[in-house]
Design an enzyme around this catalytic site. Structure first.
Site, PDB file in Angstrom:
ATOM      1  N   ASP A 488     -15.968 -25.119  37.540  1.00  0.00           N
ATOM      2  CA  ASP A 488     -14.845 -24.938  36.644  1.00  0.00           C
ATOM      3  C   ASP A 488     -14.821 -26.137  35.696  1.00  0.00           C
ATOM      4  OD1 ASP A 488     -12.453 -23.879  35.636  1.00  0.00           O
ATOM      5  OD2 ASP A 488     -11.265 -25.157  36.950  1.00  0.00           O
ATOM      6  N   ASP A 688     -11.001 -26.640  41.811  1.00  0.00           N
ATOM      7  CA  ASP A 688      -9.907 -27.441  42.368  1.00  0.00           C
ATOM      8  C   ASP A 688      -8.562 -26.748  42.320  1.00  0.00           C
ATOM      9  OD1 ASP A 688      -9.472 -27.479  39.639  1.00  0.00           O
ATOM     10  OD2 ASP A 688      -8.730 -29.548  39.633  1.00  0.00           O
ATOM     11  N   ASP A 692      -9.085 -20.843  41.714  1.00  0.00           N
ATOM     12  CA  ASP A 692     -10.503 -20.932  42.094  1.00  0.00           C
ATOM     13  C   ASP A 692     -10.752 -20.444  43.522  1.00  0.00           C
ATOM     14  OD1 ASP A 692     -11.262 -22.075  39.645  1.00  0.00           O
ATOM     15  OD2 ASP A 692     -10.667 -24.068  40.340  1.00  0.00           O
TER      16      ASP A 692
END
Length: 801
Positions: A488, A688, A692
């Protein structure tokens, strides 16, 4: 009024007593003691040197273990007996120690002993503190070893000196020497070696044949045969005689027991060292904390710290629990938790972690997480669970071990038969017996069983010391095979602390009015970009408005009513879907901001485009280095982000990311991971946030950045305490080194047994005239387990990347 010096309760004046004592003022305690005392005594109790005791209470936080019912709301001495008061805690009752087998973690019992399957000594499932506790099994084995050495060495000399030319047999005689060997070796075999026979007996009862089955068969056979030769020589056929008499093998039985005991002692010590990582982590917890209450400071055991307690930390001290800095500032050495050597500056409002070291300034902190809830406790728990887990590669050793002992016994029987029938030298039966015993003794199933668990224990502990937390051994094995890393952007490649950088009104609103409406709507959102907008408003001293009808569309935007107006904040497609027109007039400005790496949010009020907000999240200083290191490991890096394509492209090109996808929502991340896996890729997903979590669970290996949410960490197989992309480099390098170490151990174990057993059976004798003594076989068997343990311990010092 003063307090009673006995119980500390407030006392009352007594006019009656004053009359009886010449007008001098007396007081008494009307509640507890009925104790009277003079006014001068009362003045002493109120003096600065002896301040009045606070009123006792049965509900206070501090109690006296000697005086039930006496309690105070702050530390001090018991007003009745003078003992130091103890603090009431909400700590759970002490857990019962559970012992388990490192090779068979399903074996669990509440006391030390031997594993009923493999015979290994059981170990505590949890290491409670950093002290090396006395190991009763190690002490027992050590004591038995030294006794076996003291008694076995004379037996060995009595047997070997005649072969070296010393004529003991002529000086003393064969029979007396045999009796001396019997008397000296019997305690060695029947006392020092008794644990081996116990474990062998248990293995036969449960039919879990193991190393101790072979040791007991080999030494028992040599000893019993020798006893029969000594006590009942007429039972021994003349075909076994050499030089007119049958040989005894007391020295073989005694020396084998001594050598096996030595191997057990050394192996036990090496195995204890595999828990050193956990002990080092536990050693980070300071024994005491400085509690500040009512303007006073007391030192209390760290176990008694409770949530919301205010604690003082001075330079050079370890922080006792997790909390928040509320007064002062300092730099904190967090290297023991994160592996990052550079101290971190902390100011009011910043979080601090228990076990880290305060370096420069004194400060006050408020305890937030104590006991088992602290980060350090959770790390220790995670490491302990991972060390007990089993890797899939262990199945190879398990399958071999299940057939190993019966096969060795059959080989020993075949060796005896072949040598008894085809031995080129006489007495054939004597050679058959010695070689069969050597086969039983040299075989070592323990080396196979230890090959994987020891490497896992050391490797997981090594990772924890460098801020890489592995959930289980299966994750470690899968991590080695990863060829694609999906990351990400926000919080993984970037700092995860976006800031509002631009406010661009495009209609009838001023900058302040536009930001006021947008920040008011975003204050109910949990998204990092929303926090940046709200914080930007507060930094500009803008008073936020109450909102109604708040609604959030994940990955798109939010809308609500503020000041009687409908406000939308989000990405361009979100506003399009809600019927906002004239968006094209903002495209040129938005693209210019996006090319600079900003994330652009569109704002609409009452169906009209009102302006743009630009938010920037700086790339971490360590990200470029980490991306290069991942490429050096042969990994492909893909960035999935909910950001727009222009911003995503700018970030990807600046970092050298192999591929990127923009405008991705949580469902898309999950779909992308599935697609990559269907293409044959072994995927590690790093993230995080809560959004996710589905993708982390879908990936072959989920990697949670430690600065993120608990949900992400729960879904992941690896947690990086530091939240730094370099942790992924360390994690993958660690997995490759551990798996290489495991394969080395399995190779040592397989080769040792494949080569050693035939040599013990005598296959080299027809070619080179070499036969293997049972004593040398015992030494080789012990060395095989030690070589596996020693190779695993190398992981404690090898560089990760």
């Amino acid at each position: 009024m003063p307090n009673d010096p006995i119980c500390g309760m407030a006392v009352e004046e007594s006019a009656e007593l004053r009359a009886e004592r010449d007008g001098r003022v007396f007081y008494f305690c009307s509640e507890h003691c009925r104790q009277t005392f003079l006014d001068q005594a009362a003045s002493r109790s109120d003096s600065p040197k002896n301040p009045a005791q606070p009123k006792p209470s049965t509900t206070g936080q501090y109690f006296c273990p000697m005086c039930p019912g006496v309690g105070l709301d702050r530390p001090g001495a018991c007003p009745k007996c003078g003992m130091a008061l103890e603090r009431k805690t909400n700590l759970p009752a002490e857990e019962k120690v559970v012992y388990t087998c490192p090779m068979h973690p399903e074996i669990r019992q509440d006391q030390p002993g031997a594993c009923p399957k493999c015979g290994m000594d059981l170990e505590p499932e949890r290491i409670k503190d950093n002290r090396e506790e006395d190991d009763p099994e190690l002490c027992s084995m050590t004591r038995r070893f030294w006794v076996s050495v003291a008694l076995g060495l004379p037996v060995l000399l009595l047997a070997m000196l005649p072969m070296a030319g010393v004529p003991l047999d002529r000086w003393i005689g064969h029979k007396p020497i045999a009796w001396m060997e019997f008397l000296l070796s019997t305690p060695v075999v029947l006392w020092a070696g008794w644990p081996f026979f116990q474990r062998a007996g248990r293995s036969l009862v449960t039919w879990n044949l193991n190393m101790f089955t072979l040791i007991a068969l080999g030494t028992g056979t040599a000893y019993c045969y020798s006893v029969i030769v000594l006590l009942f020589p007429a039972m021994i056929p003349e075909t076994i005689h050499r030089g007119g008499r049958a040989e005894v093998y007391f020295e073989a039985a005694a020396v084998i027991i001594a050598l096996v005991l030595l191997g057990q002692v050394l192996e036990r010590r090496a195995h204890r060292r595999t828990g050193s990582a956990l002990r080092e982590l536990l050693a980070l917890v300071p024994p005491t904390a400085r509690l500040v209450k009512d303007g006073q400071e007391w030192e209390i055991p760290v176990e008694q710290v409770q949530q919301d307690d205010v604690l003082r930390v001075v330079p050079g001290e370890k922080i006792p629990v997790d909390g928040e800095l509320i007064e002062g500032k300092s730099s904190i050495d967090e290297s023991m938790i994160t592996g990052e050597a550079i101290p971190v500056e902390k100011a009011e409002g910043d979080p601090v972690v228990g076990g880290t070291v305060n370096q420069t300034g004194a400060f006050l902190m408020r305890a937030k997480r104590v006991g088992k809830d602290t980060m350090l406790s959770q790390i220790v728990e995670m490491v302990a669970n991972a060390q007990r887990s089993r890797a899939p590669i262990q199945r190879i050793a398990d399958v071999v071990a299940s057939y190993f002992v019966p096969t060795v016994v059959l080989v020993a029987v075949a060796t005896f038969i072949i040598w008894a029938w085809l031995a080129p030298k006489q007495p054939a039966l004597a050679y058959a017996l010695v070689n069969a015993v050597a086969v039983l003794i040299i075989a070592c199933p323990c080396a196979l069983g230890l090959a994987t668990p020891l490497s896992i224990m050391v490797g997981v502990g090594r990772g924890a010391k460098n801020g890489v937390l592995i959930k289980d051994a299966a994750t470690l094995e899968r991590l080695e095979k990863v060829d694609t890393v999906v990351v990400d952007k926000t919080g993984t490649l970037t700092e995860g602390k976006p800031r509002l950088t631009e406010v661009r009104p495009l209609g009838r609103f001023s900058k302040e009015e536009l930001l006021k409406l947008a920040a008011s709507v975003e204050q109910n959102s949990e998204h990092p970009l929303a926090h940046a907008i709200v914080q930007g408003g507060r930094d500009r001293n803008i008073e936020l408005l109450p909102v109604e009808g708040f609604d959030s569309v994940t990955g798109s935007g939010v809308h609500a009513q503020a000041a009687g107006q409908t406000v939308l904040v989000g990405i361009r497609p979100f506003l399009e879907q809600n019927g906002i027109e004239n968006l094209a007039q903002a495209d040129e400005t938005a693209e210019a901001l996006q090319h600079q790496g900003h994330t652009v949010m569109f704002v609409a009020v009452e169906k009209e485009l009102a302006g743009l907000l630009a938010v920037s999240d700086a790339i971490k200083d360590t990200t470029p280095e980490a991306v290069r290191a991942l490429h050096d490991l042969g990994l492909r890096i893909i960035m999935l982000t909910g950001d727009n394509e222009i911003t995503a492209r700018t970030v990807a090109e600046s970092l050298g990311i192999d591929r990127f996808e923009a405008g991705i929502n949580p469902q898309d991340k999950n779909r992308w991971v599935k697609t990559l896996r269907s293409e044959g890729r072994v995927v590690a997903m790093a993230g995080d946030g809560i959004n996710d979590a589905p993708a982390l669970a879908e990936a072959d290996v989920g990697i949670a950045m430690g600065t993120g949410t608990d949900v992400a960490m729960e879904a992941a197989g690896v947690t990086l305490v530091k939240g730094d992309l370099r942790g992924i480099v360390n994690a993958i390098a660690l997995s490759r080194r551990v798996m290489r170490n495991i394969r080395q151990n399995l190779f040592f174990a397989f080769v040792y047994n494949i080569v050693g057993i035939p040599i013990a059976a005598g296959v080299l004798y027809p070619f080179f005239g070499i036969l293997l003594s049972p004593m040398i076989a015992a030494a080789a068997m012990s060395a095989s387990s030690l070589s596996v343990a020693g190779n695993a311990l190398r992981l404690r010092s090898v560089p990760l990347a």
